[in-house]
Scaffold this active site. Sequence first.
Site, short mmCIF file in Angstrom:
data_model
loop_
_atom_site.label_atom_id
_atom_site.label_comp_id
_atom_site.label_asym_id
_atom_site.label_seq_id
_atom_site.Cartn_x
_atom_site.Cartn_y
_atom_site.Cartn_z
N GLU A 120 -8.84 3.56 -1.80
CA GLU A 120 -8.72 3.23 -3.80
C GLU A 120 -8.95 4.62 -3.64
O GLU A 120 -10.07 4.98 -3.31
CB GLU A 120 -9.38 1.95 -3.56
CG GLU A 120 -8.86 0.22 -3.33
CD GLU A 120 -7.94 -0.23 -3.58
OE1 GLU A 120 -7.30 1.08 -4.98
OE2 GLU A 120 -6.77 -0.40 -2.93
N SER A 176 3.57 -3.28 -10.98
CA SER A 176 2.50 -4.17 -10.58
C SER A 176 1.73 -4.57 -12.02
O SER A 176 1.17 -5.70 -12.53
CB SER A 176 1.95 -5.13 -9.47
OG SER A 176 3.68 -4.95 -8.68
N ARG A 184 0.25 7.01 -16.80
CA ARG A 184 1.47 6.57 -16.19
C ARG A 184 2.00 5.68 -17.46
O ARG A 184 3.26 5.87 -17.38
CB ARG A 184 2.07 6.07 -14.35
CG ARG A 184 0.25 4.65 -15.22
CD ARG A 184 0.89 3.90 -13.85
NE ARG A 184 0.25 2.31 -13.14
CZ ARG A 184 0.78 1.85 -12.42
NH1 ARG A 184 0.85 2.23 -11.35
NH2 ARG A 184 -0.56 0.23 -12.33
N TYR A 223 12.45 8.22 -8.08
CA TYR A 223 11.54 7.14 -8.01
C TYR A 223 10.74 7.90 -9.08
O TYR A 223 10.12 9.15 -8.34
CB TYR A 223 11.77 7.14 -7.41
CG TYR A 223 10.48 5.59 -7.10
CD1 TYR A 223 10.79 4.33 -7.31
CD2 TYR A 223 9.11 5.62 -6.70
CE1 TYR A 223 9.94 3.33 -7.60
CE2 TYR A 223 8.11 4.92 -6.52
CZ TYR A 223 8.95 3.30 -6.66
OH TYR A 223 7.71 2.69 -7.07
N ASN A 228 -1.87 5.05 -10.48
CA ASN A 228 -2.47 4.27 -11.22
C ASN A 228 -3.65 5.20 -11.44
O ASN A 228 -4.60 4.86 -13.14
CB ASN A 228 -3.18 3.47 -11.27
CG ASN A 228 -3.58 3.12 -9.27
OD1 ASN A 228 -4.81 3.72 -9.14
ND2 ASN A 228 -3.81 2.01 -8.98
#
Length: 340
Positions: A120, A176, A184, A223, A228
Site C-alpha cells: 500500500e 472504485s 486523480r 487507459y 490513488n
Amino acid sequence: MPGVAVPRSWGPWGAWSGLALLSALWLLWLFWGAPGGVPAPQRTLTILVWNWPFAHRPPELPSDTCTRYGMAHCSLSTNRSLLARADAVVFHHRELQTRRARLPLAERPRGQPWVWASMESPSHTRGLDRLRGVFNWVLSYRRDSDIFVPYGRLEPREGPVPPLPAKSRVAAWVVSNFQAQQRRVQLYRQLAPHLPVDVYGRANQRPLCADCLLPTVARYLFYLAFENSQHPDYITEKFWHNALAAGAVPVVLGPPRASYEAFAPPDSFVHVDDFGSARELAAFLLGMNESQYRSYFGWRDRFRVQLFNDWRQRFCAICARYPHLPRDQVYQDLQSWFQA
C-alpha cells in the site's frame, strides 16, 4: 603439482605443507565448485508468514510452493508454532494496522529477522509509529526496500508478438474509490470536458468482472492509469495490468516520470506532468496519428508484461534476498522511512 611455485622461505617441510594445502583446495574446487561437480548442500529456509494478507484463512502452502516460483530451498508456512525456529518471520501491515494481528514480541527468538510487508502507499498506511525498533527488513514496491517486489515488470519476450487489439473507443478509467480530494479525481474532472472517457468500476456503478477487464480496456486507445496517491515508486496494477497488459497506452498519474522510466521505456506511456493543463493533455492524445500512436507499443517487440500479484511469490522472494541482507539492521523509525 606442476606449475605451482613454492616460496623459498618455507623450507622443505613448509613446501610439502603448502603443496598439500593447494592440492586439497584444488580437489575441493574440482568436486564441489567445478561445473558438473557435487554441489554443496543448501539448507532450506523457513519463512513464517504470521498473518496472511487480507484473508481470514491462509491458502494451502505445499512444500514446493516456492519452487513453482523459481526459488528452491525455501519453505513458506503459516504455522505459528514454528516461531522459535523460523529463519525469518513476515508480518503484513494491514492486519497490524487494524489490530487483527499482534506482534509476538515476548516470544521473539534473539536475532531472528522480522520482515515488514506492505504494497500500500503511505497515504493508506497508519500505525507505523507503534513499530519503532521492531523490524529488520522491509518488503514493498519501493526500489530501496530490502526485498523489492514491484507490481509488475517487463521481461524479454519469447515467441511471436501478439497483434495489437482493434480500437473503437478513446479512453477508459476503472475506479472504485472515488474521492473528491484525490488528485486523480480532480484531474479526471478537468480532463473529461475535453476527452471522451468511459468510467467503469464500483464508483460509477459499472463494475467489471475479473475476466471482463482486459477485453473491455483493450478496445480503448488510452487507459487512465491514475494512482490513488502519489509516492516514490508507487506504480500499481493500474499501469501493468489494466493498461500495458490490455494493450492500451497508459496515461499515468503517480510518481515523477523518472520513476516510470526505471521500470518501462520512456515512450511506452504518457505522463500527465509533461503537460501544462488537462486541456493540453487532451489535445495531445486526440491529435495523435496512427503512426505516432503505434510508436507507444515498440516495447512489445522485445518484452512482455510479467505481473507479481500473488503473495506467495512475494514472500518467496525473501529467500532470494536472505543471504544478502544485514542481520544487525533495525528500522528505528519505520514511519519516517516510509513516509519520505
